[in-house]
Design an enzyme around this catalytic site. Sequence first.
Site, PDB file in Angstrom:
ATOM      1  N   ARG A  32      11.058  -2.804  11.255  1.00 54.60           N
ATOM      2  CA  ARG A  32      10.043  -2.080  12.024  1.00 54.60           C
ATOM      3  C   ARG A  32       9.662  -2.942  13.222  1.00 54.60           C
ATOM      4  NH1 ARG A  32       5.089  -0.168   8.222  1.00 54.60           N
ATOM      5  NH2 ARG A  32       3.859  -1.098   9.884  1.00 54.60           N
ATOM      6  N   ARG A  79      10.922  -7.614   5.449  1.00 52.55           N
ATOM      7  CA  ARG A  79      10.918  -6.184   5.141  1.00 52.55           C
ATOM      8  C   ARG A  79      11.847  -5.400   6.067  1.00 52.55           C
ATOM      9  NH1 ARG A  79       5.245  -3.001   4.788  1.00 52.55           N
ATOM     10  NH2 ARG A  79       5.147  -3.159   7.053  1.00 52.55           N
ATOM     11  N   ARG A 130      -9.821   1.861   8.646  1.00 56.37           N
ATOM     12  CA  ARG A 130      -9.421   0.498   8.959  1.00 56.37           C
ATOM     13  C   ARG A 130     -10.503  -0.220   9.762  1.00 56.37           C
ATOM     14  NH1 ARG A 130      -3.603   1.011   8.677  1.00 56.37           N
ATOM     15  NH2 ARG A 130      -2.512  -0.908   9.146  1.00 56.37           N
ATOM     16  N   LYS A 165       0.822  -1.216   0.000  1.00 56.46           N
ATOM     17  CA  LYS A 165       0.000   0.000   0.000  1.00 56.46           C
ATOM     18  C   LYS A 165       0.852   1.262   0.000  1.00 56.46           C
ATOM     19  CE  LYS A 165      -2.629  -0.395   3.628  1.00 56.46           C
ATOM     20  NZ  LYS A 165      -2.154  -1.694   4.139  1.00 56.46           N
ATOM     21  N   ARG A 193      -1.101  -8.737  13.353  1.00 57.26           N
ATOM     22  CA  ARG A 193      -1.625  -7.669  12.479  1.00 57.26           C
ATOM     23  C   ARG A 193      -2.511  -8.235  11.373  1.00 57.26           C
ATOM     24  NH1 ARG A 193       3.670  -5.397  10.812  1.00 57.26           N
ATOM     25  NH2 ARG A 193       2.581  -4.112   9.295  1.00 57.26           N
TER      26      ARG A 193
HETATM   27  P1  ADP Z   1       0.594  -1.828   7.757  1.00 55.76           P
HETATM   28  O1  ADP Z   1      -0.400  -1.531   6.679  1.00 55.76           O
HETATM   29  O2  ADP Z   1       1.857  -2.391   7.237  1.00 55.76           O
HETATM   30  O3  ADP Z   1       0.030  -2.600   8.913  1.00 55.76           O
HETATM   31  P2  ADP Z   1       0.594   0.985   8.666  1.00 55.76           P
HETATM   32  O4  ADP Z   1       1.817   1.775   8.492  1.00 55.76           O
HETATM   33  O5  ADP Z   1      -0.583   1.316   7.846  1.00 55.76           O
HETATM   34  O6  ADP Z   1       1.081  -0.504   8.442  1.00 55.76           O
HETATM   35  O7  ADP Z   1       0.131   1.014  10.205  1.00 55.76           O
HETATM   36  C1  ADP Z   1       0.995   0.701  11.256  1.00 55.76           C
HETATM   37  C2  ADP Z   1       0.231   0.740  12.567  1.00 55.76           C
HETATM   38  O8  ADP Z   1      -0.297   2.058  12.792  1.00 55.76           O
HETATM   39  C3  ADP Z   1      -1.000  -0.179  12.644  1.00 55.76           C
HETATM   40  O9  ADP Z   1      -0.677  -1.498  12.989  1.00 55.76           O
HETATM   41  C4  ADP Z   1      -1.829   0.546  13.721  1.00 55.76           C
HETATM   42  O10 ADP Z   1      -1.346   0.285  15.013  1.00 55.76           O
HETATM   43  C5  ADP Z   1      -1.578   2.014  13.433  1.00 55.76           C
HETATM   44  N1  ADP Z   1      -2.612   2.547  12.481  1.00 55.76           N
HETATM   45  C6  ADP Z   1      -2.398   3.001  11.223  1.00 55.76           C
HETATM   46  N2  ADP Z   1      -3.542   3.410  10.664  1.00 55.76           N
HETATM   47  C7  ADP Z   1      -4.528   3.189  11.560  1.00 55.76           C
HETATM   48  C8  ADP Z   1      -5.943   3.389  11.580  1.00 55.76           C
HETATM   49  N3  ADP Z   1      -6.603   3.875  10.508  1.00 55.76           N
HETATM   50  N4  ADP Z   1      -6.619   3.063  12.704  1.00 55.76           N
HETATM   51  C9  ADP Z   1      -5.992   2.566  13.774  1.00 55.76           C
HETATM   52  N5  ADP Z   1      -4.669   2.344  13.823  1.00 55.76           N
HETATM   53  C10 ADP Z   1      -3.931   2.646  12.748  1.00 55.76           C
END
Ligand code: ADP
Length: 201
Positions: free
Chosen positions: A138, A127, A88, A13, A149
């Site tokens: 990370r 990654r 999300r 993404k 996740r």
């Molecule tokens: P990925 O898609 O690889 O899981 P992101 O960078 O989108 O990683 O998100 C990393 C973390 O940030 C998530 O696991 C969550 O804890 C938090 N996060 C990101 N976006 C949201 C959201 N829309 N609502 C709640 N938590 C979020």
Amino acid sequence: MRVVLLGPPGAGKGTQAQVIADRLGVPAISTGDIFRANVSGKTELGQKAKVYMDAGNLVPDEITVAMVKDRLAETDAKGGFLLDGFPRTIAQAEQLRESLADLGQALDGVLELVVDEDELVRRLSGRRMLVDGEMIQRDDDRPETVRHRLHVYRDQTAPLSGFYESEGLLSRIDAIGEIEEVTGRALQALGAADGDKPSAG
Ligand code: ADP
């Protein structure tokens, strides 16, 4: 154009969001990136979010939604945006719809990047990101957190696919292949591929 990019962790993404947003001429807004910037900056928001992020859980909706509303109110997002990692949950999607409606706006499309789960685990565990000249993992890409996740995604985020499908906004695209190939599929799904542009004159 106002677009949401949907897909499990590891679907690419972040990469696609940047490229597609550039092509559409809109900012890519990633809630994960905003949270990570706040964590490194040790802001109050970052300190709150870190606890959830490190455990691979979602940051509570009230924190996340307020943050996104502020971001969408900035000038560069007035003419469009590409959201990566938000919404999300169904609740976040409903609140996004309301916030946009308040501004007289609505989403133009939702793209779901589809990748099978074995490939996701393989990608995420390998990654690394470049930070201060060093390749690091990370915190939330550790294998046990990755599995959690993916579980959170299936449980809380995957239902958005049906939500947006019933609104007639969803396009699913195969996200396995070269970056440019996937971008091509995405732009085509949005009706924004080069070949689809109305020619001038
Ligand atoms: P990925 O898609 O690889 O899981 P992101 O960078 O989108 O990683 O998100 C990393 C973390 O940030 C998530 O696991 C969550 O804890 C938090 N996060 C990101 N976006 C949201 C959201 N829309 N609502 C709640 N938590 C979020």
